[in-house]
Structure formats: C-alpha cells, structure tokens
Scaffold this motif. Structure first.
Motif, PDB file in Angstrom:
ATOM      1  N   TRP A  55       0.829  -1.206   0.000  1.00 45.87           N
ATOM      2  CA  TRP A  55       0.000   0.000   0.000  1.00 45.87           C
ATOM      3  C   TRP A  55       0.870   1.265   0.000  1.00 45.87           C
ATOM      4  O   TRP A  55       0.550   2.237  -0.675  1.00 45.87           O
ATOM      5  CB  TRP A  55      -0.931  -0.005   1.209  1.00 45.87           C
ATOM      6  CG  TRP A  55      -1.688   1.270   1.397  1.00 45.87           C
ATOM      7  CD1 TRP A  55      -2.638   1.798   0.585  1.00 45.87           C
ATOM      8  CD2 TRP A  55      -1.545   2.189   2.483  1.00 45.87           C
ATOM      9  NE1 TRP A  55      -3.108   2.987   1.097  1.00 45.87           N
ATOM     10  CE2 TRP A  55      -2.451   3.248   2.260  1.00 45.87           C
ATOM     11  CE3 TRP A  55      -0.752   2.208   3.623  1.00 45.87           C
ATOM     12  CZ2 TRP A  55      -2.571   4.310   3.136  1.00 45.87           C
ATOM     13  CZ3 TRP A  55      -0.876   3.261   4.491  1.00 45.87           C
ATOM     14  CH2 TRP A  55      -1.778   4.305   4.237  1.00 45.87           C
ATOM     15  N   ASP A  58       2.201   1.621  -3.597  1.00 49.41           N
ATOM     16  CA  ASP A  58       1.167   1.953  -4.572  1.00 49.41           C
ATOM     17  C   ASP A  58      -0.185   2.056  -3.879  1.00 49.41           C
ATOM     18  O   ASP A  58      -0.948   1.093  -3.855  1.00 49.41           O
ATOM     19  CB  ASP A  58       1.116   0.874  -5.660  1.00 49.41           C
ATOM     20  CG  ASP A  58       0.086   1.177  -6.732  1.00 49.41           C
ATOM     21  OD1 ASP A  58      -0.223   2.369  -6.941  1.00 49.41           O
ATOM     22  OD2 ASP A  58      -0.409   0.227  -7.362  1.00 49.41           O
ATOM     23  N   PRO A  59      -0.480   3.222  -3.291  1.00 50.48           N
ATOM     24  CA  PRO A  59      -1.750   3.360  -2.544  1.00 50.48           C
ATOM     25  C   PRO A  59      -2.959   3.414  -3.479  1.00 50.48           C
ATOM     26  O   PRO A  59      -3.234   4.432  -4.090  1.00 50.48           O
ATOM     27  CB  PRO A  59      -1.580   4.665  -1.772  1.00 50.48           C
ATOM     28  CG  PRO A  59      -0.564   5.427  -2.535  1.00 50.48           C
ATOM     29  CD  PRO A  59       0.311   4.431  -3.251  1.00 50.48           C
ATOM     30  N   LYS A  60      -3.656   2.304  -3.620  1.00 54.95           N
ATOM     31  CA  LYS A  60      -4.850   2.266  -4.460  1.00 54.95           C
ATOM     32  C   LYS A  60      -5.957   3.069  -3.797  1.00 54.95           C
ATOM     33  O   LYS A  60      -6.292   2.841  -2.647  1.00 54.95           O
ATOM     34  CB  LYS A  60      -5.296   0.827  -4.664  1.00 54.95           C
ATOM     35  CG  LYS A  60      -4.354   0.041  -5.540  1.00 54.95           C
ATOM     36  CD  LYS A  60      -4.957  -1.299  -5.879  1.00 54.95           C
ATOM     37  CE  LYS A  60      -4.227  -2.024  -6.872  1.00 54.95           C
ATOM     38  NZ  LYS A  60      -3.148  -2.600  -6.999  1.00 54.95           N
ATOM     39  N   TYR A  61      -6.512   3.995  -4.557  1.00 58.01           N
ATOM     40  CA  TYR A  61      -7.609   4.844  -4.091  1.00 58.01           C
ATOM     41  C   TYR A  61      -7.238   5.643  -2.845  1.00 58.01           C
ATOM     42  O   TYR A  61      -8.104   6.177  -2.191  1.00 58.01           O
ATOM     43  CB  TYR A  61      -8.868   4.022  -3.819  1.00 58.01           C
ATOM     44  CG  TYR A  61      -9.246   3.137  -4.962  1.00 58.01           C
ATOM     45  CD1 TYR A  61      -9.670   3.688  -6.162  1.00 58.01           C
ATOM     46  CD2 TYR A  61      -9.167   1.765  -4.858  1.00 58.01           C
ATOM     47  CE1 TYR A  61     -10.003   2.874  -7.237  1.00 58.01           C
ATOM     48  CE2 TYR A  61      -9.505   0.947  -5.926  1.00 58.01           C
ATOM     49  CZ  TYR A  61      -9.923   1.511  -7.105  1.00 58.01           C
ATOM     50  OH  TYR A  61     -10.243   0.716  -8.148  1.00 58.01           O
ATOM     51  N   ASN A  62      -5.957   5.639  -2.471  1.00 55.76           N
ATOM     52  CA  ASN A  62      -5.467   6.427  -1.342  1.00 55.76           C
ATOM     53  C   ASN A  62      -6.072   6.012  -0.001  1.00 55.76           C
ATOM     54  O   ASN A  62      -6.040   6.758   0.950  1.00 55.76           O
ATOM     55  CB  ASN A  62      -5.712   7.916  -1.610  1.00 55.76           C
ATOM     56  CG  ASN A  62      -4.942   8.791  -0.664  1.00 55.76           C
ATOM     57  OD1 ASN A  62      -3.888   8.411  -0.186  1.00 55.76           O
ATOM     58  ND2 ASN A  62      -5.463   9.955  -0.368  1.00 55.76           N
ATOM     59  N   LEU A  63      -6.687   4.838   0.080  1.00 53.79           N
ATOM     60  CA  LEU A  63      -7.269   4.373   1.337  1.00 53.79           C
ATOM     61  C   LEU A  63      -6.363   3.307   1.945  1.00 53.79           C
ATOM     62  O   LEU A  63      -5.770   2.511   1.231  1.00 53.79           O
ATOM     63  CB  LEU A  63      -8.659   3.786   1.106  1.00 53.79           C
ATOM     64  CG  LEU A  63      -9.697   4.774   0.598  1.00 53.79           C
ATOM     65  CD1 LEU A  63     -10.990   4.051   0.255  1.00 53.79           C
ATOM     66  CD2 LEU A  63      -9.958   5.848   1.629  1.00 53.79           C
ATOM     67  N   PRO A  64      -6.266   3.288   3.282  1.00 54.40           N
ATOM     68  CA  PRO A  64      -5.410   2.279   3.906  1.00 54.40           C
ATOM     69  C   PRO A  64      -5.994   0.882   3.722  1.00 54.40           C
ATOM     70  O   PRO A  64      -7.210   0.722   3.574  1.00 54.40           O
ATOM     71  CB  PRO A  64      -5.389   2.682   5.383  1.00 54.40           C
ATOM     72  CG  PRO A  64      -6.596   3.512   5.578  1.00 54.40           C
ATOM     73  CD  PRO A  64      -6.894   4.162   4.265  1.00 54.40           C
ATOM     74  N   TYR A  79      -1.934   6.773   6.964  1.00 56.69           N
ATOM     75  CA  TYR A  79      -2.900   7.432   6.097  1.00 56.69           C
ATOM     76  C   TYR A  79      -3.092   8.890   6.525  1.00 56.69           C
ATOM     77  O   TYR A  79      -3.091   9.794   5.683  1.00 56.69           O
ATOM     78  CB  TYR A  79      -4.226   6.674   6.155  1.00 56.69           C
ATOM     79  CG  TYR A  79      -5.357   7.330   5.416  1.00 56.69           C
ATOM     80  CD1 TYR A  79      -5.392   7.336   4.025  1.00 56.69           C
ATOM     81  CD2 TYR A  79      -6.400   7.934   6.109  1.00 56.69           C
ATOM     82  CE1 TYR A  79      -6.435   7.936   3.351  1.00 56.69           C
ATOM     83  CE2 TYR A  79      -7.447   8.537   5.430  1.00 56.69           C
ATOM     84  CZ  TYR A  79      -7.458   8.530   4.053  1.00 56.69           C
ATOM     85  OH  TYR A  79      -8.489   9.129   3.383  1.00 56.69           O
ATOM     86  N   GLU A  82      -0.080  10.925   5.534  1.00 58.24           N
ATOM     87  CA  GLU A  82      -0.090  11.182   4.094  1.00 58.24           C
ATOM     88  C   GLU A  82      -1.090  12.280   3.749  1.00 58.24           C
ATOM     89  O   GLU A  82      -0.805  13.148   2.928  1.00 58.24           O
ATOM     90  CB  GLU A  82      -0.431   9.899   3.330  1.00 58.24           C
ATOM     91  CG  GLU A  82      -0.503  10.073   1.839  1.00 58.24           C
ATOM     92  CD  GLU A  82       0.809  10.441   1.179  1.00 58.24           C
ATOM     93  OE1 GLU A  82       0.774  10.998   0.069  1.00 58.24           O
ATOM     94  OE2 GLU A  82       1.879  10.185   1.769  1.00 58.24           O
ATOM     95  N   GLN A  83      -2.260  12.277   4.390  1.00 58.55           N
ATOM     96  CA  GLN A  83      -3.265  13.313   4.141  1.00 58.55           C
ATOM     97  C   GLN A  83      -2.738  14.685   4.562  1.00 58.55           C
ATOM     98  O   GLN A  83      -2.939  15.674   3.854  1.00 58.55           O
ATOM     99  CB  GLN A  83      -4.570  12.997   4.878  1.00 58.55           C
ATOM    100  CG  GLN A  83      -5.270  11.757   4.359  1.00 58.55           C
ATOM    101  CD  GLN A  83      -5.718  11.903   2.925  1.00 58.55           C
ATOM    102  OE1 GLN A  83      -4.927  11.965   1.994  1.00 58.55           O
ATOM    103  NE2 GLN A  83      -6.998  11.959   2.727  1.00 58.55           N
ATOM    104  N   ARG A  86      -0.230  15.822   1.965  1.00 62.68           N
ATOM    105  CA  ARG A  86      -0.865  16.297   0.739  1.00 62.68           C
ATOM    106  C   ARG A  86      -1.445  17.699   0.917  1.00 62.68           C
ATOM    107  O   ARG A  86      -1.322  18.546   0.038  1.00 62.68           O
ATOM    108  CB  ARG A  86      -1.964  15.335   0.298  1.00 62.68           C
ATOM    109  CG  ARG A  86      -1.441  14.072  -0.305  1.00 62.68           C
ATOM    110  CD  ARG A  86      -2.579  13.120  -0.619  1.00 62.68           C
ATOM    111  NE  ARG A  86      -2.058  11.821  -0.930  1.00 62.68           N
ATOM    112  CZ  ARG A  86      -2.213  11.228  -2.090  1.00 62.68           C
ATOM    113  NH1 ARG A  86      -2.890  11.822  -3.035  1.00 62.68           N
ATOM    114  NH2 ARG A  86      -1.693  10.043  -2.305  1.00 62.68           N
TER     115      ARG A  86
END
Length: 166
Positions: A55, A58-64, A79, A82-83, A86
């Motif tokens: 994850w 490569d964070p898919k959909y940015n969700l944990p 998560y 990361e938020q 961003r």
C-alpha cells in the motif's frame, strides 16, 4: 498515558496460542500445536507487513488496507500522515503560485536561489536585465552567471536582509 500499539495484538496472539495449546493438550501433541500457533501468528504478521508495504508503494484509491489490531492503527496513522502531507503540499504550491504571479509582474529582476546559490526561479525582468534563460540557467549556480565583484561579495557575507543593485 498513551496506550502502546502492540497491546492491540496481544489478545489475538493469546487466542492463537491458548487455542493451539488446548488442541495440543487434547491430542497429546502440545509443542507441535504451540509451534503451529506461533507459525500462524508469524505468518499473519508477515502478511500484514506485506500488505502495508504494498500500500505504501502503490496506494490504491489512497485508502489504507483492511487490517485489524495494531496493523489497522498503524495503517490509519500512516494514512493520516499522508493526508497532512498532501494538504501541506497543496498549500505550499498555492503560495508558490501566488508568489510567482506577484513577482512576475515586477519591473525589477527577481531571482530565487537555494542555499547553494542555485537558481530556482526568476521573473521575466531577470531574463531581460540579467540575460537569464529559463531552460538553460535554472538550477545553475548564480555565481557562475553573474560575476560582478559586488554581487559575489554580497553573497559571501550571507546577510540578505537588504537588496543589491547590479
């Protein structure tokens, strides 16, 4: 006092080990079943490490990823970090765009340097007055492009509270 994250894993480990110990006692293979319980616990830890590692790459959909226990808490904390990163990055990009827009219209040459005196940005007036070229001079050491002794001395003194005219 803040609860330690590994406390979240203790109940699951205890359930694995107690249940395998009971099975080992029932079937008279105590250490064999304890070994299986430890192996299952270890396999689960490796699976969670792999899931969170994938994850992060490569964070898919940015969700944990879906996890439980300490791994869920760790994924959520990553998560959240990361938020925040961003949001901070967006805010800085907006500030930089506003700075560039406001200085682009200045009649005076404006050049932004990093700590190593490399050119990071300059306005149109700097292109005109100093002869800088966007594709060629960006990230170049300004001391190699502007060789006036007063300017080199200004940079050497490391006091940039004032302006310098060249």
């Amino acid at each position: 006092m803040k609860k330690k994250i590994w406390y979240l894993e203790l109940p699951r480990m205890a359930i694995y080990l107690i249940s395998t110990a009971i099975l080992g006692w029932i079937f008279n293979y105590f250490w064999f079943f304890i070994s299986i319980g430890l192996a299952l616990t270890l396999a689960r830890q490796f699976k969670n490490i792999e899931t969170i590692s994938a994850w992060l790459i490569d964070p898919k959909y940015n969700l944990p990823p879906n996890s439980s226990g300490a791994w869920e808490s760790l994924a959520y904390q990553l998560y959240q970090r990361e938020q925040r990163h961003r949001k901070r990055k967006k805010k800085l990009a907006k500030i930089l765009a506003e700075f560039q827009a406001s200085t682009a219209a200045l009649p005076d040459a404006g050049v932004v340097l990093n700590k190593s005196f490399q050119i990071m940005w300059f306005n149109a007036a700097a292109e005109f007055f100093l002869g800088l070229q966007r594709n060629k001079d960006q990230h170049q050491d300004i001391r190699f492009l502007l060789r006036q002794p007063e300017f080199i001395a200004y940079l050497a003194q490391q006091d940039f509270s004032g302006m310098i005219e060249i």
